[in-house]
Design an enzyme around this catalytic site. Sequence first.
Site, short mmCIF file in Angstrom:
data_model
loop_
_atom_site.label_atom_id
_atom_site.label_comp_id
_atom_site.label_asym_id
_atom_site.label_seq_id
_atom_site.Cartn_x
_atom_site.Cartn_y
_atom_site.Cartn_z
N HIS A 201 0.85 -1.21 0.00
CA HIS A 201 0.00 0.00 0.00
C HIS A 201 0.88 1.25 0.00
O HIS A 201 2.12 1.17 0.12
CB HIS A 201 -0.97 0.00 1.19
CG HIS A 201 -0.31 0.01 2.53
ND1 HIS A 201 0.39 1.06 3.06
CD2 HIS A 201 -0.26 -0.97 3.49
CE1 HIS A 201 0.84 0.79 4.25
NE2 HIS A 201 0.46 -0.46 4.55
N CYS A 227 3.46 -4.45 6.75
CA CYS A 227 3.09 -4.30 5.34
C CYS A 227 4.27 -3.72 4.53
O CYS A 227 5.29 -3.31 5.10
CB CYS A 227 1.88 -3.38 5.21
SG CYS A 227 0.36 -4.07 5.90
#
Length: 251
Positions: A201, A227
């Site tokens: 992301h 992430c």
Amino acid sequence: MRNFLKKGGNKILAVIYIFLICILAGMVIVSCTEDDGPDNMMTDNNHFEDNPDKIGSVNSNSEKLQDEEVGEDIVDNDSDALVEEEEEEDAGGEESAEEGGQTEGEEMQNEEENPEENVEEEIDYSSSDNFRIVVDLSVQKVFVYYKDKLIREMICSGGTVEKPTPTGEFTTTQKGPDFFNPKYNQGAYYWIKFYHDYLFHSVPFDKNGEFIQEEIEKLGTPASHGCIRLKLDEVKWMYDMLPLGIKVRIY
């Protein structure tokens, strides 16, 4: 006495004859002198004045010679100008060739420096089998391959020591335009799931939807909660272009 007079008369007549002969000779000499005098020269000048065409022809010939010399100078000047123009054209052609060579060299150099852009023009994005994603946490970079050719290299931020990014083989399964996590009071754009709650992301934004500058500056170092963070334009490219089902290798 008569004999004396006879003899004297003969002498007188002889003198008279001689005198007359001298007079006649003088008149002849004077006449010849008058013929060769200034009047006769004036007559010759009048002769030239009476024939202006002859004088004009002489002047005309001189003018023709001058015109021919001027014409030759013009021809020489024109020749010099043509030679200069040809030299300029040759120089321009050489410059154009050099510029063309430089342009071709620059294009080849750009192709070598940006292989991703050249390959991308021939990419078929419809099948995930042709793609693979590699994440090298040691250098904090993401590499995208198409048929074993590198098409993208992107700087990233993986997880910290406390919250590490999982390593191994994975597959992209879902994606969405954005999310917000109340637990961390952060959100991100263009997420792509590769394992449980672990995503690719963008760098995070705050509750007002504004990117957090401090987190942007951490790109290239471990900074996430596990992430893989990327620049907005780069993760958007992944989101827009890459199909789901791509194999992901993280190490």
